[in-house]
Each structure stands twice: as C-alpha cells, then as structure tokens.
Design a protein around this motif. Structure first.
Motif, PDB file in Angstrom:
ATOM      1  N   ALA A 183      61.938  54.547  -3.488  1.00 57.12           N
ATOM      2  CA  ALA A 183      60.974  54.748  -2.404  1.00 57.12           C
ATOM      3  C   ALA A 183      61.597  55.554  -1.269  1.00 57.12           C
ATOM      4  N   ARG A 184      62.862  55.278  -0.966  1.00 58.07           N
ATOM      5  CA  ARG A 184      63.553  56.047   0.078  1.00 58.07           C
ATOM      6  C   ARG A 184      63.648  57.518  -0.308  1.00 58.07           C
ATOM      7  N   ASP A 185      63.951  57.791  -1.561  1.00 54.55           N
ATOM      8  CA  ASP A 185      64.069  59.185  -2.007  1.00 54.55           C
ATOM      9  C   ASP A 185      62.734  59.907  -1.889  1.00 54.55           C
ATOM     10  N   ILE A 186      61.641  59.213  -2.198  1.00 57.67           N
ATOM     11  CA  ILE A 186      60.311  59.817  -2.066  1.00 57.67           C
ATOM     12  C   ILE A 186      60.016  60.105  -0.595  1.00 57.67           C
ATOM     13  N   ALA A 187      60.384  59.161   0.288  1.00 55.94           N
ATOM     14  CA  ALA A 187      60.171  59.368   1.721  1.00 55.94           C
ATOM     15  C   ALA A 187      60.991  60.554   2.221  1.00 55.94           C
ATOM     16  N   LEU A 188      62.211  60.694   1.725  1.00 56.52           N
ATOM     17  CA  LEU A 188      63.039  61.848   2.101  1.00 56.52           C
ATOM     18  C   LEU A 188      62.357  63.148   1.689  1.00 56.52           C
ATOM     19  N   HIS A 189      61.754  63.146   0.506  1.00 54.98           N
ATOM     20  CA  HIS A 189      61.045  64.332   0.014  1.00 54.98           C
ATOM     21  C   HIS A 189      59.832  64.653   0.885  1.00 54.98           C
ATOM     22  N   LEU A 190      59.254  63.627   1.519  1.00 60.53           N
ATOM     23  CA  LEU A 190      58.091  63.824   2.387  1.00 60.53           C
ATOM     24  C   LEU A 190      58.481  64.238   3.801  1.00 60.53           C
ATOM     25  N   GLY A 191      59.769  64.396   4.061  1.00 62.04           N
ATOM     26  CA  GLY A 191      60.211  64.869   5.368  1.00 62.04           C
ATOM     27  C   GLY A 191      60.758  63.795   6.285  1.00 62.04           C
ATOM     28  N   TYR A 192      60.854  62.568   5.800  1.00 63.72           N
ATOM     29  CA  TYR A 192      61.436  61.489   6.610  1.00 63.72           C
ATOM     30  C   TYR A 192      62.958  61.507   6.458  1.00 63.72           C
ATOM     31  N   GLU A 193      63.639  60.981   7.450  1.00 61.45           N
ATOM     32  CA  GLU A 193      65.083  60.796   7.359  1.00 61.45           C
ATOM     33  C   GLU A 193      65.477  59.502   8.042  1.00 61.45           C
ATOM     34  N   SER A 194      66.574  58.928   7.583  1.00 64.93           N
ATOM     35  CA  SER A 194      66.997  57.639   8.100  1.00 64.93           C
ATOM     36  C   SER A 194      67.483  57.768   9.536  1.00 64.93           C
ATOM     37  N   LEU A 195      67.105  56.800  10.354  1.00 66.94           N
ATOM     38  CA  LEU A 195      67.507  56.773  11.754  1.00 66.94           C
ATOM     39  C   LEU A 195      68.928  56.251  11.837  1.00 66.94           C
ATOM     40  N   GLU A 196      69.840  57.070  12.343  1.00 69.10           N
ATOM     41  CA  GLU A 196      71.243  56.684  12.421  1.00 69.10           C
ATOM     42  C   GLU A 196      71.448  55.620  13.494  1.00 69.10           C
ATOM     43  N   GLY A 197      72.461  54.777  13.261  1.00 70.34           N
ATOM     44  CA  GLY A 197      72.796  53.756  14.246  1.00 70.34           C
ATOM     45  C   GLY A 197      72.261  52.381  13.909  1.00 70.34           C
ATOM     46  N   TYR A 198      71.432  52.288  12.842  1.00 70.51           N
ATOM     47  CA  TYR A 198      70.859  50.997  12.472  1.00 70.51           C
ATOM     48  C   TYR A 198      71.287  50.565  11.072  1.00 70.51           C
ATOM     49  N   ASP A 199      72.220  51.280  10.478  1.00 76.34           N
ATOM     50  CA  ASP A 199      72.562  51.018   9.097  1.00 76.34           C
ATOM     51  C   ASP A 199      73.400  49.762   8.905  1.00 76.34           C
ATOM     52  N   ARG A 200      73.911  49.165   9.996  1.00 71.86           N
ATOM     53  CA  ARG A 200      74.725  47.962   9.854  1.00 71.86           C
ATOM     54  C   ARG A 200      74.057  46.739  10.480  1.00 71.86           C
ATOM     55  N   SER A 201      72.847  46.885  10.908  1.00 70.83           N
ATOM     56  CA  SER A 201      72.166  45.768  11.553  1.00 70.83           C
ATOM     57  C   SER A 201      71.735  44.746  10.510  1.00 70.83           C
ATOM     58  N   PRO A 202      71.710  43.458  10.887  1.00 68.74           N
ATOM     59  CA  PRO A 202      71.297  42.411   9.939  1.00 68.74           C
ATOM     60  C   PRO A 202      69.789  42.358   9.789  1.00 68.74           C
ATOM     61  N   ILE A 203      69.243  43.235   8.956  1.00 66.05           N
ATOM     62  CA  ILE A 203      67.801  43.332   8.790  1.00 66.05           C
ATOM     63  C   ILE A 203      67.451  43.245   7.319  1.00 66.05           C
ATOM     64  N   ASP A 204      66.155  43.163   7.035  1.00 67.60           N
ATOM     65  CA  ASP A 204      65.678  42.975   5.672  1.00 67.60           C
ATOM     66  C   ASP A 204      65.102  44.254   5.086  1.00 67.60           C
ATOM     67  N   HIS A 205      65.378  45.374   5.712  1.00 72.75           N
ATOM     68  CA  HIS A 205      64.859  46.649   5.228  1.00 72.75           C
ATOM     69  C   HIS A 205      65.920  47.721   5.406  1.00 72.75           C
ATOM     70  N   LEU A 206      65.726  48.841   4.764  1.00 73.58           N
ATOM     71  CA  LEU A 206      66.619  49.973   4.957  1.00 73.58           C
ATOM     72  C   LEU A 206      66.476  50.486   6.388  1.00 73.58           C
ATOM     73  N   PRO A 207      67.435  51.282   6.872  1.00 79.48           N
ATOM     74  CA  PRO A 207      67.281  51.849   8.220  1.00 79.48           C
ATOM     75  C   PRO A 207      65.928  52.550   8.353  1.00 79.48           C
ATOM     76  N   ALA A 208      65.299  52.374   9.501  1.00 77.25           N
ATOM     77  CA  ALA A 208      63.986  52.986   9.740  1.00 77.25           C
ATOM     78  C   ALA A 208      64.036  54.475   9.452  1.00 77.25           C
ATOM     79  N   MET A 209      62.941  54.994   8.910  1.00 75.77           N
ATOM     80  CA  MET A 209      62.868  56.406   8.558  1.00 75.77           C
ATOM     81  C   MET A 209      61.844  57.097   9.460  1.00 75.77           C
ATOM     82  N   ILE A 210      62.233  58.235  10.011  1.00 75.89           N
ATOM     83  CA  ILE A 210      61.391  58.948  10.965  1.00 75.89           C
ATOM     84  C   ILE A 210      61.301  60.418  10.581  1.00 75.89           C
TER      85      ILE A 210
END
Length: 313
Positions: free
Chosen positions: A27-54
């Motif tokens: 799903a992340r790869d498809i979002a990347l293909h649609l022009g989204y990219e991961s928001l840096e700075g949140y990749d180590r936070s204790p969350i239940d999802h991948l870093p937000a994509m914008i």
C-alpha cells in the motif's frame, strides 16, 4: 459519518487506511506512485501506522482550521492497538477485519469497519491519545454524540455486547465514562452497565482525575499516568510508562512547511521554519517541566488512596 451530524462539516486532515501487516508495504508503494511521500521525523514514534504520507503541494498553514486547501495526508495502519507499547490490550481485535462492511456517504461507497467495531476503534483511538497525553476534546465529543443518538438503538447495543470481548468493552467503557462526564450525553443502558463494572481503581481515577485532560489546556499535568498504571499488570511496565511520560526521549517531528519541496523553501521560509520548530520544542520542554509538580501531587493523592484502600480491606 457515525459520529457527527453532518460529515461534510467535519474537519478532515487525513485518511486512515487499515491493511493486514503483510500488505501495508505494498500500500505504501502504491501511495508513493500516486505522489505521496513519507513525512520525515516520525519514523521512530510509537505508533500503529507507517509514517504519515503527504504530497508536496506547496500549501502552508495560515491559521485556518477549515482551509479547504489543506492537503489530505494518508496514515497506513498495520494494527489497531499495540500490546507491546501500551503494556496491555483487548482480545478480539483480529476479528474486526472479517466483519468489514460496505458503507456509503454522499454517493461514495467504501469498505469500513462494522459499526460496532467503528465504535470500538474510536474508543481505543481516544484511549491511546489519553494515555499519551494527546487526547483532543473533539475525540470524546464525537463519541458522546454517538452515545446520545444511539441511546435507544437496542439491537445495536445487543450486537455490540455480543461481538466485543469483556476486555474490549472495559476499555471502551473508560471513554464512555469520560464522554458522559464531560458532555452529559444520554448513555444507553449497556454502556452504563459496562461503566459500573469497571474496577475500583479505574472508577476512582475517573472520579478524581477524569477532567485532567481539560485542566491540562490551562494547567499542565500528567494525571493520565495513573490510569495507565492501573491498566498494566507488571511493575516493569509501570516503570517504563513513568520513564516514557516523565522523560520523553524523542524530539517532536517537523511542524511547518512540510508540504513544500526543497526547491520551494526560500531562505526566509527556512529561517521561519527553524524558529517555529525551536519555539515549539521549548514550549514542549516547558510543559513537561511545569507538569512535574502537579504530577508529583497527583501521585501522592493516588498512592495515598490505594494505601488507605488496602488498610481497609
């Protein structure tokens, strides 16, 4: 749409999409293909999802919460709750996936959680934010709206009682109690019975610290620590919670100009971005420092009550 009167008037900043763990990277790869990219700075936070994509649309914050140009970000979830991070968890969440259903809003059809599970996850979402010191009043208001407008829907509450495990209903009931306390909503009998079954520790916390989230808007505190303390079972987990909440280990993620590409960030924007980030970090440090004394006092009240209860028993 289950939690507001008019979905079109609700502020919507992101879309939360839930996938099985083995599919979330696709799903992340498809979002990347649609022009989204991961928001840096949140990749180590204790969350239940991948870093937000914008998307880098060039949009900037201008103080308008209802700005129709706000870019909608994506959060790709791979789990609904983390027992490892929170130290406890409800049973039966794996069944949510199999109970998915099709719903429609304004002519748009989409796959969503079963209504009972949507309520359950909304409660877990609010509880997780409460235990991490980030609960918004709007989270609880929308649940109060649901309780009030579904109060007499007996078939729904019978199904809710049958579908959800006792451990899940217990966690939901904590948020039900807060919704009733804050907004005086009408509660269905099933929810009231579930609230009455909460342990004495949790009921005591709701009584003495149930308004702490509202108070924190004006007076910093971390009274939610003692609710978390009551929900976990081991001393090691409790010490880890205290360390994480009293001494945050990570700096916040970026807060300004995140939708601007590198080429769009002039030197003025970079200076403003650095200044805003520095001010935000300082404000968070001040909040944590100012919360130490109230947290110490709440600890005295909390453990004093527990010691008194043990002596009486």
């Amino acid at each position: 749409p289950l939690f507001v009167e008019e979905p079109g008037c609700r502020v919507q900043y992101d879309l939360d999409l839930f996938f099985r763990r083995e599919h979330v990277l696709l799903a992340r790869d498809i979002a990347l293909h649609l022009g989204y990219e991961s928001l840096e700075g949140y990749d180590r936070s204790p969350i239940d999802h991948l870093p937000a994509m914008i998307r880098k649309t060039g949009w900037e914050w201008h103080g308008d919460f209802f700005d129709i140009e706000i870019p909608v970000s994506l959060e790709l979830h791979f789990q609904l709750w983390s027992d490892q991070i929170e130290g406890f968890g409800p049973d039966g969440l794996e069944e949510f996936w199999d109970r998915r259903c099709t719903r429609e809003v304004d002519g748009l059809q989409f796959t969503a959680l079963h209504p009972a599970d949507a309520l359950g996850y909304s409660c877990l979402h609010a509880l997780r934010h409460l235990l991490r010191g980030g609960l918004r009043l709007s989270h609880v208001y929308e649940l109060a709206w649901f309780l009030h407008h579904r109060c007499r829907d007996e078939p729904f509450w019978q199904e809710w009682d049958e579908l959800h495990s006792g451990s899940l209903r217990r966690l939901e009931s904590i948020v039900f109690a807060l919704a009733h306390r804050w907004f005086r909503c009408t509660c269905p009998d099933a929810a009231l019975r579930s609230i009455e079954c909460l342990s004495p520790d949790i009921q005591r916390w709701i009584e003495i610290a149930g308004d702490s989230t509202i108070v924190a808007l004006f007076q910093p505190n971390k009274d939610d620590i003692w609710l978390h303390w009551s929900l976990v079972g081991s001393q090691r987990q409790r010490i880890a919670i205290l360390r994480r909440r009293l001494l945050p280990e990570r700096l916040p993620g970026p807060i300004a100009a995140v939708h601007l590409s590198e080429g769009e960030q002039t030197w003025q924007i970079r200076i403003r971005r650095s200044w805003l980030y520095s001010c935000f970090v300082i404000s968070r440090m001040a909040y944590h420092l100012l919360a130490l004394a109230p947290t110490a006092w709440s600890a005295v009240r909390w453990f004093g009550w527990r010691i008194k209860q043990r002596k009486q028993s």
